[in-house]
Design an enzyme around this catalytic site. Structure first.
Site, PDB file in Angstrom:
ATOM      1  N   LYS A  72      -4.507  13.844   7.932  1.00 35.07           N
ATOM      2  CA  LYS A  72      -3.162  13.923   8.485  1.00 35.07           C
ATOM      3  C   LYS A  72      -2.758  15.371   8.776  1.00 35.07           C
ATOM      4  O   LYS A  72      -2.323  15.688   9.864  1.00 35.07           O
ATOM      5  CB  LYS A  72      -2.166  13.256   7.540  1.00 35.07           C
ATOM      6  CG  LYS A  72      -2.503  11.776   7.286  1.00 35.07           C
ATOM      7  CD  LYS A  72      -1.636  11.156   6.224  1.00 35.07           C
ATOM      8  CE  LYS A  72      -2.134   9.776   5.818  1.00 35.07           C
ATOM      9  NZ  LYS A  72      -1.974   8.764   6.868  1.00 35.07           N
TER      10      LYS A  72
ATOM     11  N   ASP B 161       0.367  11.901  -4.927  1.00 39.16           N
ATOM     12  CA  ASP B 161      -0.378  11.627  -3.704  1.00 39.16           C
ATOM     13  C   ASP B 161       0.391  12.337  -2.594  1.00 39.16           C
ATOM     14  O   ASP B 161       1.493  11.931  -2.227  1.00 39.16           O
ATOM     15  CB  ASP B 161      -0.432  10.118  -3.455  1.00 39.16           C
ATOM     16  CG  ASP B 161      -1.118   9.755  -2.134  1.00 39.16           C
ATOM     17  OD1 ASP B 161      -1.486  10.667  -1.371  1.00 39.16           O
ATOM     18  OD2 ASP B 161      -1.272   8.554  -1.880  1.00 39.16           O
TER      19      ASP B 161
ATOM     20  N   TRP C 113       1.306   2.588  -0.303  1.00 44.06           N
ATOM     21  CA  TRP C 113       0.279   3.365  -0.992  1.00 44.06           C
ATOM     22  C   TRP C 113       0.585   3.493  -2.475  1.00 44.06           C
ATOM     23  O   TRP C 113      -0.335   3.469  -3.306  1.00 44.06           O
ATOM     24  CB  TRP C 113       0.118   4.730  -0.327  1.00 44.06           C
ATOM     25  CG  TRP C 113      -0.248   4.581   1.119  1.00 44.06           C
ATOM     26  CD1 TRP C 113       0.504   4.908   2.206  1.00 44.06           C
ATOM     27  CD2 TRP C 113      -1.446   3.988   1.643  1.00 44.06           C
ATOM     28  NE1 TRP C 113      -0.152   4.566   3.367  1.00 44.06           N
ATOM     29  CE2 TRP C 113      -1.347   4.005   3.058  1.00 44.06           C
ATOM     30  CE3 TRP C 113      -2.597   3.459   1.052  1.00 44.06           C
ATOM     31  CZ2 TRP C 113      -2.357   3.503   3.882  1.00 44.06           C
ATOM     32  CZ3 TRP C 113      -3.601   2.959   1.872  1.00 44.06           C
ATOM     33  CH2 TRP C 113      -3.477   2.987   3.262  1.00 44.06           C
TER      34      TRP C 113
END
Length: 360
Positions: A196, A172, A102
């Site tokens: 999540k 992030d 990511w």
């Protein structure tokens, strides 16, 4: 059918209490005569839903008054472009730490808008550790400094934040937001996909310091400007209404549990149960450097790929699903987000012990 123990990395398990409440309100939310799914985002009933969700999140994370909370769409992946479009405006430089798939995507997007300095990377070791940082290499006039706090695929986490001085720290936080206490004031901007630890897929939360809003050039599309969403209270267009409602229920569930302090203790307990097994076993092996282990995502291996495949198959038969590791790493991965109960982790540990006794 009984509910399975879902160890998916995302979309992930949600608290049963939250699902039951949502089910009970599905046809008629608080005597409104309709479902939240059918409700106008401009209605007073929905305005209460979104304002309560924001208030609950502010309470949980102790978000300072000089930060805006935005409920956006497009996932964290859209933020990979939105952050540089809004922040990479002065020196057109940004520092990054490459700790996984990511962060690589975030780096790739940022390169389209300015100069990206990758200060450190753990790619040579399949991202199984968080690289040490040398402050002397930090770009003094960078517009921002970006990290991915928890790396879902590889199971690593930043235990210590870099001191970036006057350069805004951007994170992030998709896979570990709300899992442990953090000091929001240390960050210029935090973003996280909900699927999540916060709720179902569809909403992305952005927490941004007010002085960083309004810097985007006029040519940036309206939907990609933080100022537009801040000025309109996340209602510039139709937001992901049901996902925000669900996230609000999760926030209230966490408050009822005792807040982030309480869930952090539970998360430490759950993670230690699996890590203790991995450390004491000569059959199973963890893949992450101990000092950088995540509380949320735990990758592990058996002695062979053949046994990995058998383990995943046997686990599914016993009610443990989505344990297969990411294709780039292989093996297994147990994602034990906030909503995974302690009994679920204990059941997995018991199964792992039985598997080891059978196949050792």
């Amino acid at each position: 059918m009984e509910r399975l123990y879902n160890f998916s990395a995302g979309p992930s398990v949600l608290p049963e209490e939250v699902l039951e409440q949502a089910a009970s309100e599905m046809l008629n939310y608080e005597d409104s005569g309709m479902s939240v799914m059918e409700m106008s985002h401009r209605s007073s009933v929905y305005e209460n839903i979104v304002s309560e969700a924001e208030a609950s999140l502010r309470q949980l994370m102790n978000i300072p008054d000089n930060y805006k909370v935005l409920f956006l769409q497009g996932g964290a992946s859209t933020q990979f472009a939105m952050v540089p479009l809004n922040l990479m405006v002065n020196s057109k430089k940004a520092d990054f730490v490459n700790t996984g798939a990511w962060s690589k995507k975030a780096i790739s997007e940022a390169k389209k808008f300015g100069q990206v300095n990758v200060l450190a990377s753990s790619e040579e070791a399949t991202f199984n550790y968080i690289p040490k940082l040398d402050p002397s290499t930090f770009t003094k006039d960078a517009d921002y400094f970006h990290i991915t706090t928890n790396n879902t695929i590889y199971g690593t986490v930043f235990k210590n934040l870099p001191d970036t001085g006057d350069v805004p720290l951007v994170a992030d936080m998709s896979s570990n937001i709300l899992s442990e206490v953090i000091d929001v004031s240390k960050f210029g901007l935090i973003y996280a996909g909900a699927q999540k630890n916060m709720g179902p897929a569809g909403v992305t939360v952005v927490i941004i310091r007010e002085d960083l809003i309004g810097k985007a050039e006029a040519s940036v599309p309206s939907m990609l400007q933080y100022s537009v969403h801040a000025e309109n209270g996340s209602m510039y267009n139709t937001p992901p209404t049901y996902s925000i409602y669900m996230a609000g229920l999760v926030f209230k569930w966490l408050i009822k549990l005792g807040g982030i302090e309480a869930i952090e203790k539970i998360n430490n307990l759950k993670a230690s149960m699996i890590y203790n097994l991995l450390d004491s076993s000569d059959f199973f092996k963890g893949t992450v450097v101990k000092e950088d282990r995540s509380l949320m995502n735990i990758p592990f291996l058996t002695p062979s790929k053949e046994l990995d495949a058998i383990f995943i198959k046997e686990a599914e038969k016993n009610g443990f699903v989505n344990l297969k590791g990411h294709r780039s790493v292989g093996g297994m991965r147990a994602s034990i987000y906030n909503a995974m109960p302690v009994v679920g982790v204990q059941a997995l540990v018991d199964f792992m012990k039985e598997f080891e006794a059978t196949y050792k």
